[in-house]
Design a protein around this motif. Structure first.
Motif, PDB file in Angstrom:
ATOM      1  N   UNK A   1       0.493   5.321   1.142  1.00 27.06           N
ATOM      2  CA  UNK A   1      -0.363   5.963   2.142  1.00 27.06           C
ATOM      3  C   UNK A   1      -0.784   7.365   1.694  1.00 27.06           C
ATOM      4  N   UNK A   2       0.120   8.101   1.076  1.00 30.16           N
ATOM      5  CA  UNK A   2      -0.244   9.431   0.584  1.00 30.16           C
ATOM      6  C   UNK A   2      -1.290   9.319  -0.528  1.00 30.16           C
ATOM      7  N   UNK A   3      -1.129   8.364  -1.432  1.00 24.77           N
ATOM      8  CA  UNK A   3      -2.116   8.173  -2.502  1.00 24.77           C
ATOM      9  C   UNK A   3      -3.448   7.718  -1.919  1.00 24.77           C
ATOM     10  N   UNK A   4      -3.379   6.905  -0.868  1.00 22.94           N
ATOM     11  CA  UNK A   4      -4.584   6.407  -0.214  1.00 22.94           C
ATOM     12  C   UNK A   4      -5.353   7.550   0.439  1.00 22.94           C
ATOM     13  N   UNK A   5      -4.651   8.446   1.098  1.00 20.40           N
ATOM     14  CA  UNK A   5      -5.307   9.561   1.772  1.00 20.40           C
ATOM     15  C   UNK A   5      -5.763  10.632   0.782  1.00 20.40           C
ATOM     16  N   UNK A   6      -5.099  10.719  -0.368  1.00 23.08           N
ATOM     17  CA  UNK A   6      -5.434  11.766  -1.327  1.00 23.08           C
ATOM     18  C   UNK A   6      -6.727  11.476  -2.088  1.00 23.08           C
ATOM     19  N   UNK A   7      -7.047  10.198  -2.306  1.00 25.04           N
ATOM     20  CA  UNK A   7      -8.234   9.846  -3.097  1.00 25.04           C
ATOM     21  C   UNK A   7      -9.110   8.862  -2.330  1.00 25.04           C
ATOM     22  N   UNK A   8      -9.997   9.351  -1.436  1.00 25.54           N
ATOM     23  CA  UNK A   8     -10.816   8.436  -0.642  1.00 25.54           C
ATOM     24  C   UNK A   8     -11.844   7.674  -1.489  1.00 25.54           C
ATOM     25  N   UNK A   9     -12.288   8.230  -2.601  1.00 26.29           N
ATOM     26  CA  UNK A   9     -13.278   7.533  -3.423  1.00 26.29           C
ATOM     27  C   UNK A   9     -12.695   6.242  -3.991  1.00 26.29           C
ATOM     28  N   UNK A  10     -11.432   6.258  -4.320  1.00 23.79           N
ATOM     29  CA  UNK A  10     -10.786   5.077  -4.897  1.00 23.79           C
ATOM     30  C   UNK A  10     -10.726   3.943  -3.884  1.00 23.79           C
ATOM     31  N   UNK A  11     -10.312   4.244  -2.676  1.00 27.02           N
ATOM     32  CA  UNK A  11     -10.178   3.148  -1.725  1.00 27.02           C
ATOM     33  C   UNK A  11     -11.531   2.693  -1.193  1.00 27.02           C
ATOM     34  N   UNK A  12     -12.519   3.572  -1.146  1.00 23.64           N
ATOM     35  CA  UNK A  12     -13.862   3.139  -0.746  1.00 23.64           C
ATOM     36  C   UNK A  12     -14.431   2.196  -1.798  1.00 23.64           C
ATOM     37  N   UNK A  13     -14.228   2.518  -3.076  1.00 28.60           N
ATOM     38  CA  UNK A  13     -14.693   1.634  -4.157  1.00 28.60           C
ATOM     39  C   UNK A  13     -13.955   0.294  -4.107  1.00 28.60           C
ATOM     40  N   UNK A  14     -12.650   0.328  -3.831  1.00 25.44           N
ATOM     41  CA  UNK A  14     -11.881  -0.919  -3.740  1.00 25.44           C
ATOM     42  C   UNK A  14     -12.344  -1.763  -2.562  1.00 25.44           C
ATOM     43  N   UNK A  15     -12.680  -1.129  -1.434  1.00 29.61           N
ATOM     44  CA  UNK A  15     -13.175  -1.852  -0.268  1.00 29.61           C
ATOM     45  C   UNK A  15     -14.510  -2.515  -0.565  1.00 29.61           C
ATOM     46  N   UNK A  16     -15.411  -1.780  -1.218  1.00 30.90           N
ATOM     47  CA  UNK A  16     -16.721  -2.352  -1.569  1.00 30.90           C
ATOM     48  C   UNK A  16     -16.539  -3.501  -2.565  1.00 30.90           C
ATOM     49  N   UNK A  17     -15.646  -3.321  -3.529  1.00 28.75           N
ATOM     50  CA  UNK A  17     -15.382  -4.383  -4.499  1.00 28.75           C
ATOM     51  C   UNK A  17     -14.842  -5.637  -3.804  1.00 28.75           C
ATOM     52  N   UNK A  18     -13.952  -5.453  -2.841  1.00 30.18           N
ATOM     53  CA  UNK A  18     -13.392  -6.586  -2.117  1.00 30.18           C
ATOM     54  C   UNK A  18     -14.459  -7.297  -1.290  1.00 30.18           C
ATOM     55  N   UNK A  19     -15.343  -6.522  -0.641  1.00 29.62           N
ATOM     56  CA  UNK A  19     -16.413  -7.129   0.158  1.00 29.62           C
ATOM     57  C   UNK A  19     -17.379  -7.926  -0.726  1.00 29.62           C
ATOM     58  N   UNK A  20     -17.727  -7.380  -1.904  1.00 30.07           N
ATOM     59  CA  UNK A  20     -18.604  -8.100  -2.826  1.00 30.07           C
ATOM     60  C   UNK A  20     -17.929  -9.392  -3.286  1.00 30.07           C
ATOM     61  N   UNK A  21     -16.648  -9.314  -3.595  1.00 32.53           N
ATOM     62  CA  UNK A  21     -15.895 -10.507  -3.995  1.00 32.53           C
ATOM     63  C   UNK A  21     -15.895 -11.546  -2.889  1.00 32.53           C
ATOM     64  N   UNK A  22     -15.684 -11.123  -1.639  1.00 30.56           N
ATOM     65  CA  UNK A  22     -15.659 -12.045  -0.510  1.00 30.56           C
ATOM     66  C   UNK A  22     -17.003 -12.729  -0.319  1.00 30.56           C
ATOM     67  N   UNK A  23     -18.082 -11.957  -0.374  1.00 35.01           N
ATOM     68  CA  UNK A  23     -19.424 -12.526  -0.183  1.00 35.01           C
ATOM     69  C   UNK A  23     -19.762 -13.509  -1.299  1.00 35.01           C
TER      70      UNK A  23
END
Length: 174
Positions: free
Chosen positions: A98-120
């Motif tokens: 959670x600390x790593x997640x909150x410290x680097x928002x660009x990383x988790x936003x990119x991972x979320x977009x990557x996951x959504x593209x994979x799902x679609x």
């Protein structure tokens, strides 16, 4: 030795015929088990029945209500302790993430977009494969085989839904 009719006659205390009475008496002379059973029955029938002390039912009901309240309280405290213990364990295990997640928002936003593209793209691939399969399958199967397959799938679906219903329903009443 067969004790069945004699045990039944001794335990049910029903009236028996004179012939059955003679058979029972003869059996009691040779069978120690049944004679002990008969003696126990006589002893239990000869005991004087005592009525409970005055106020017994109210004391019993009060004690039962107190026990139920204590059990509910114990379950409530146990649930609270279990919940907080589980949350503490979860926070201890996920804290660094959670600390790593909150410290680097660009990383988790990119991972979320990557996951959504994979799902679609996965859903599109499954839809295309399904449409091809539905176009090709009737050419391989006869109408009879197709109906057997559909009926089997319907039966499996019915069995699945009935089993879920049986596991989930809450019994009511006695």
């Amino acid at each position: 030795m067969n004790h069945q009719p004699f045990e039944e006659w001794l335990l049910t205390e029903q009236l028996i015929s004179p012939k059955e009475k003679l058979e029972l008496d003869a059996h009691l002379r040779i069978c120690s088990y049944c004679s002990a059973l008969a003696e126990t029955g006589k002893a239990l029938r000869s005991v004087k029945k005592v009525s409970p002390v005055a106020g017994f039912s109210t004391r019993f009901q009060a004690k039962l209500a107190a026990q139920k309240a204590a059990e509910r309280r114990r379950k409530r405290y146990g649930a609270i302790l279990f919940t907080f213990g589980g949350l503490a364990m979860l926070m201890w295990l996920t804290g660094p993430y959670l600390f790593a997640f909150a410290a680097a928002p660009a990383t988790w936003i990119a991972a979320l977009i990557e996951w959504l593209v994979f799902l679609v793209t996965t859903l599109q691939a499954v839809a295309q494969a399904g449409s091809v399969l539905l176009r090709v399958l009737p050419g391989f199967l006869s109408p009879f085989a197709f109906m057997v397959l559909v009926s089997a799938l319907a039966g499996i679906g019915l069995l699945w839904s009935v089993s879920i219903w049986r596991f989930v329903r809450v019994p009511r009443g006695v």
